[in-house]
Scaffold this active site. Structure first.
Site, PDB file in Angstrom:
ATOM      1  N   ASP A   1       0.452  -1.269   0.065  1.00  0.00           N
ATOM      2  CA  ASP A   1       0.327   0.274   0.050  1.00  0.00           C
ATOM      3  C   ASP A   1       0.606   1.138  -0.210  1.00  0.00           C
ATOM      4  OD1 ASP A   1       0.417  -0.584   3.367  1.00  0.00           O
ATOM      5  OD2 ASP A   1      -0.117   1.096   2.831  1.00  0.00           O
TER       6      ASP A   1
ATOM      7  N   GLU B   1      -0.563   0.048   5.933  1.00  0.00           N
ATOM      8  CA  GLU B   1       0.437   0.076   6.648  1.00  0.00           C
ATOM      9  C   GLU B   1       0.590   1.816   7.263  1.00  0.00           C
ATOM     10  OE1 GLU B   1       4.547   2.059   8.277  1.00  0.00           O
ATOM     11  OE2 GLU B   1       3.813   1.896   6.107  1.00  0.00           O
TER      12      GLU B   1
END
Length: 451
Positions: free
Chosen positions: A92, A156
């Site tokens: 991500d 994250e």
């Protein structure tokens, strides 16, 4: 002296690495599904899963984590009796922010001035490619000498803790003798560095309400309590005159012992405008690695364009507080919320909400794995001695893994050196750093297997 065979192999794989990173960067995998489609993140997760399967990984799975995102897991068996190493990265990315500020499209990997530009190129899709390069180099030179687990996180950057909660619920899944977190970076390009500490973080949303609705500033201004004005007062109370963070009850006098960061280098890396001073006191390393730091991430209020002459009835802000090792993030959250509530003026109604949180981390740099990494980094960087630095950012998973596996050694390396400008516009990765760090990781795994 001829190059190490591992280095020769990685060099030959760099065109493939660029092609793969181009594919990965193209996914708009921001794990905020109010801004970007969930399908973009799911496509990136499937890309990682397919890459692991292509390298012979077993038990490849998309893990549905409690925050609604997916992490990708795979296991590659090594020789019988070999130790197990967990390799971590995340797919991500941060939003591109002001797309107009990018010299080239943020989701198109573009080579310019010797670097590869694109959102996630360094943080941390480049980390996924780094792991793949290291494993491919080992397979081409005698095989992978340890058992490998790979985990690629899907949220994250959001700090929502999906993988942390999943790991706590499935404690055997990520168990390893050593964990290599590929989400840090060298202190400077060409200077091999491990990250010894990470600051923890908390995110708090504060809302202030003063009126039932907005009022005409000419008719009521001067007596009617302005919610935006109250919020400005509260936010200002979080800093001393010199810009130091001042949260009531929170210590802010830590000192960093070790590698130092000159003010001139920091000004250049941070691109501070001429004539603008740095904030806080103490050394730069003290301020960014050993002390708390508050940042106002956003304010909800009327934009300048289209604003009306009104006294605002409500206003809110999102506040980040970074906390150094030795400070409990939960305790810091309580202090921050108490500060915001107690400093709100005029009897205004105030509410605070915790949005995310992660603990700080401190590594044991005297462990056998660090010795193996020191030798590997030095060899990959032509004899340069490994340095240990702090990192102002947070990787909450590190503390979760340290708590779950107290005997495991955790090392932090990666591609996020200052020129990468992670989280900012025009993020980029140095292909030379990607190449050398991949070599270093492969050499580390060889050395660690023999330790």
């Amino acid at each position: 002296m001829s190059p190490h065979p591992i280095a020769e192999t990685v060099a030959s794989l760099m065109p493939k690495a660029k092609a793969e990173l181009t594919e990965l960067v193209a996914f708009k995998s921001v794990a905020d599904f109010e801004q970007y489609p969930r399908s973009e993140s799911e496509a990136a997760a499937n890309w990682v899963a397919d890459a692991l399967r292509a390298e012979g990984f077993q038990d490849v799975a998309l893990l549905d984590t409690p925050d609604g995102t997916q992490s990708v897991y795979g296991f590659l068996p090594g020789p019988e009796g070999a130790p197990t190493v967990l390799l971590y990265a995340h797919y991500d990315v941060q939003p591109p922010l002001d797309e107009a500020g990018w010299a080239t499209p943020p989701f198109e990997l573009t080579e310019r001035d010797g670097r590869w530009f694109g959102r996630g190129s360094a943080d941390c899709k480049g980390g996924i490619v780094m792991h793949l390069l290291a494993l491919r180099a080992l397979k081409a030179n005698g095989g992978v000498p340890v058992h490998i687990k790979v985990i690629a996180e899907g949220s994250e950057e959001q700090g929502t803790g999906g993988l942390e909660r999943y790991a706590e619920e499935h404690p055997e899944l990520l168990r390893a003798d050593t964990i290599v977190v590929g989400d840090a970076g060298n202190f400077r390009v060409g200077l091999p560095t491990v990250t010894a500490t990470l600051r923890g973080m908390t995110l708090v949303r504060v809302q202030i309400d003063t009126l039932e609705g907005n009022l005409h500033s000419g008719q009521f201004g001067g007596a009617a309590p302005d919610a935006l004005g109250a919020l400005v007062r509260v936010l200002d109370s979080l800093r001393a005159e010199d810009g130091s963070t001042t949260v009531d009850g929170l210590d802010s006098d830590g000192v960093w012992e070790g590698l130092q960061y000159s003010e001139a280098d920091f000004r250049r890396d941070a691109k501070v405008l001429d004539g603008v001073g740095l904030i806080g006191e103490g050394s730069v390393a003290d301020r960014i690695w050993a002390r708390p730091a508050v940042t106002v991430l956003g304010i909800d209020c009327p934009p300048v364009v289209g604003a009306t002459p009104s006294v605002q009835a409500s206003a809110r802000a999102l506040i980040s507080l970074r906390v150094p090792p030795g400070v409990d993030a939960a305790a810091a959250t309580k202090l921050l919320r108490a500060h915001l509530e107690s400093r709100t003026p005029w009897g205004a109604r105030v509410s605070t909400e915790q949005i995310g949180q992660g603990q700080a981390f401190r590594a044991d740099t005297t462990s056998p794995a660090y010795e193996a990494m020191s030798g590997a980094l030095s060899e990959a960087y032509d004899g340069e001695k490994m340095q240990a630095a702090g990192m102002g950012g947070s990787i909450p998973l590190c503390n979760t893994l340290a708590a779950l596996y107290p005997e495991a050694e955790i090392l932090l390396i990666g591609l996020n050196e200052p020129e990468a400008q992670i989280h900012a516009v025009n993020e980029s990765v140095s292909p030379q750093e990607l190449e050398r760090m991949s070599v270093a990781e492969a050499l580390f795994l060889q050395r660690y297997a023999k330790s």
